[in-house]
Design a protein around this motif. Structure first.
Motif, mmCIF file in Angstrom:
data_model
loop_
_atom_site.group_PDB
_atom_site.id
_atom_site.type_symbol
_atom_site.label_atom_id
_atom_site.label_comp_id
_atom_site.label_asym_id
_atom_site.label_seq_id
_atom_site.Cartn_x
_atom_site.Cartn_y
_atom_site.Cartn_z
ATOM 1 N N ARG A 97 92.039 54.909 124.773
ATOM 2 C CA ARG A 97 92.682 53.607 124.934
ATOM 3 C C ARG A 97 92.823 52.931 123.571
ATOM 4 N N ARG A 98 93.982 52.400 123.298
ATOM 5 C CA ARG A 98 94.250 51.709 122.041
ATOM 6 C C ARG A 98 94.290 50.214 122.339
ATOM 7 N N VAL A 99 93.223 49.526 121.935
ATOM 8 C CA VAL A 99 92.997 48.153 122.367
ATOM 9 C C VAL A 99 93.324 47.181 121.226
ATOM 10 N N LEU A 100 94.223 46.259 121.493
ATOM 11 C CA LEU A 100 94.557 45.210 120.533
ATOM 12 C C LEU A 100 93.833 43.942 120.941
ATOM 13 N N VAL A 101 92.975 43.429 120.062
ATOM 14 C CA VAL A 101 92.165 42.248 120.349
ATOM 15 C C VAL A 101 92.860 41.020 119.779
ATOM 16 N N VAL A 102 93.166 40.061 120.647
ATOM 17 C CA VAL A 102 93.902 38.862 120.256
ATOM 18 C C VAL A 102 93.185 37.629 120.800
ATOM 19 N N ALA A 103 93.600 36.463 120.333
ATOM 20 C CA ALA A 103 93.042 35.205 120.820
ATOM 21 C C ALA A 103 94.166 34.203 121.010
ATOM 22 N N ASP A 104 94.342 33.764 122.238
ATOM 23 C CA ASP A 104 95.328 32.746 122.589
ATOM 24 C C ASP A 104 96.729 33.074 122.081
ATOM 25 N N HIS A 143 90.563 37.376 123.725
ATOM 26 C CA HIS A 143 89.243 36.925 123.283
ATOM 27 C C HIS A 143 89.217 35.439 122.944
ATOM 28 N N GLY A 144 90.224 34.697 123.413
ATOM 29 C CA GLY A 144 90.283 33.270 123.122
ATOM 30 C C GLY A 144 89.942 32.420 124.328
ATOM 31 N N ASP A 145 90.639 31.301 124.453
ATOM 32 C CA ASP A 145 90.396 30.365 125.552
ATOM 33 C C ASP A 145 91.456 30.481 126.639
ATOM 34 N N GLU A 146 92.003 31.672 126.807
ATOM 35 C CA GLU A 146 93.050 31.865 127.805
ATOM 36 C C GLU A 146 92.534 31.522 129.210
ATOM 37 N N GLY A 190 103.071 47.673 131.743
ATOM 38 C CA GLY A 190 102.556 48.922 131.187
ATOM 39 C C GLY A 190 101.360 48.763 130.281
ATOM 40 N N ILE A 191 100.898 47.533 130.070
ATOM 41 C CA ILE A 191 99.751 47.257 129.198
ATOM 42 C C ILE A 191 98.568 46.816 130.055
ATOM 43 N N GLY A 192 97.402 47.409 129.827
ATOM 44 C CA GLY A 192 96.197 46.923 130.477
ATOM 45 C C GLY A 192 95.782 45.587 129.880
ATOM 46 N N LEU A 193 95.241 44.714 130.698
ATOM 47 C CA LEU A 193 94.835 43.392 130.221
ATOM 48 C C LEU A 193 93.347 43.194 130.494
ATOM 49 N N TRP A 194 92.585 42.977 129.419
ATOM 50 C CA TRP A 194 91.148 42.712 129.530
ATOM 51 C C TRP A 194 90.871 41.295 129.060
ATOM 52 N N LYS A 195 89.919 40.640 129.687
ATOM 53 C CA LYS A 195 89.524 39.283 129.273
ATOM 54 C C LYS A 195 88.068 39.283 128.848
ATOM 55 N N ALA A 196 87.828 38.839 127.625
ATOM 56 C CA ALA A 196 86.463 38.688 127.122
ATOM 57 C C ALA A 196 85.905 37.338 127.550
ATOM 58 N N LEU A 197 84.693 37.362 128.044
ATOM 59 C CA LEU A 197 83.972 36.142 128.415
ATOM 60 C C LEU A 197 82.778 35.988 127.489
ATOM 61 N N ARG A 198 82.691 34.857 126.825
ATOM 62 C CA ARG A 198 81.580 34.593 125.904
ATOM 63 C C ARG A 198 80.482 33.883 126.693
#
Length: 224
Positions: A59-66, A87-90, A104-112
């Motif tokens: 998996r090629r994961v692009l980490v972004v914020a808002d 990885h933001g406040d989405e 076609g893109i998987g979407l992951w949400k990071a929770l802090r």
């Protein structure tokens, strides 16, 4: 069953190839300008391209914020990622929009996570993303800190989506993670390592990565 393994914060093409060749399940590239691991758009595409050649299934994961609407072309499949990690406040509503606009893109949400009650956020996000990632809350830092969520907070965590555990993941901690969850089906679907396998931000220690890969592969044999 052993969890999947993601190595995040790659910036050098040669290291990305070497990490992919070790058989990891996902590699993360940072698109947050404030991060010391930030990679410019042109270099991101090169990194993803080289990973795809060495390990097409990784998996090629692009980490972004808002990300804004103007950023969407850089998140699309044509730019190289197969997953976008938010990885933001989405908000959950924004996640739903992004999921619809990134076919076609998987979407992951990071929770802090700052306290156990923060785990309840998973219920709001699970319907609109493909996976969750848990990282420790640190003021003014979105990730890659090495700070750990206390494992005892997570032993009853059972979201309806797969989830990844980040924060200080390295080979010598795998036994403790397995012991915390034992043979439960409630453990993490994947582990996310960054600073725990680095000499300096974005400079991965390939020996440490290889040791982590070996420790995760030995998961069923480790004490627990």
């Amino acid at each position: 069953m052993a969890p999947l393994l993601k190595i995040c914060g790659l910036r050098q093409a040669e290291q990305a190839e070497a990490v992919a060749a070790l058989g990891v399940d996902a590699i993360g590239v940072i698109a947050v300008a404030s991060s010391p691991r930030w990679v410019c758009p042109e270099d991101r595409q090169q990194l993803f391209g080289r990973i795809a050649v060495v390990a097409p299934a990784c998996r090629r994961v692009l980490v972004v914020a808002d990300p804004g609407d103007d950023d969407l072309p850089l998140l699309a499949a044509a730019a190289g990622p197969t997953v976008v990690q938010l990885h933001g406040d989405e908000s959950p509503q924004r996640c739903a929009v992004l999921r619809d606009r990134l076919p076609g893109i998987g979407l992951w949400k990071a929770l802090r996570i700052r306290q156990p009650q923060d785990l309840e956020l998973a219920d709001a996000y699970a319907p609109v993303v493909d996976a969750l990632l848990l990282d420790a809350w640190v003021p003014d830092q979105l990730g890659g800190t090495g700070h750990r969520i206390p494992l005892e907070w997570l032993t009853s965590f059972a979201p309806s989506r797969p989830w990844w555990l980040a924060g200080g993941i390295r080979a010598d901690r795998i036994g403790a993670v397995q012991q915390a969850f034992g043979c439960q089906a409630l453990g993490p679907s994947g582990l996310d390592a960054s600073s725990g396998v680095e000499r300096a931000p974005a400079d991965k220690d390939l020996a440490a990565v290889a040791a982590l890969v070996a420790a995760v592969r030995a998961w069923p044999k480790a004490p627990g």
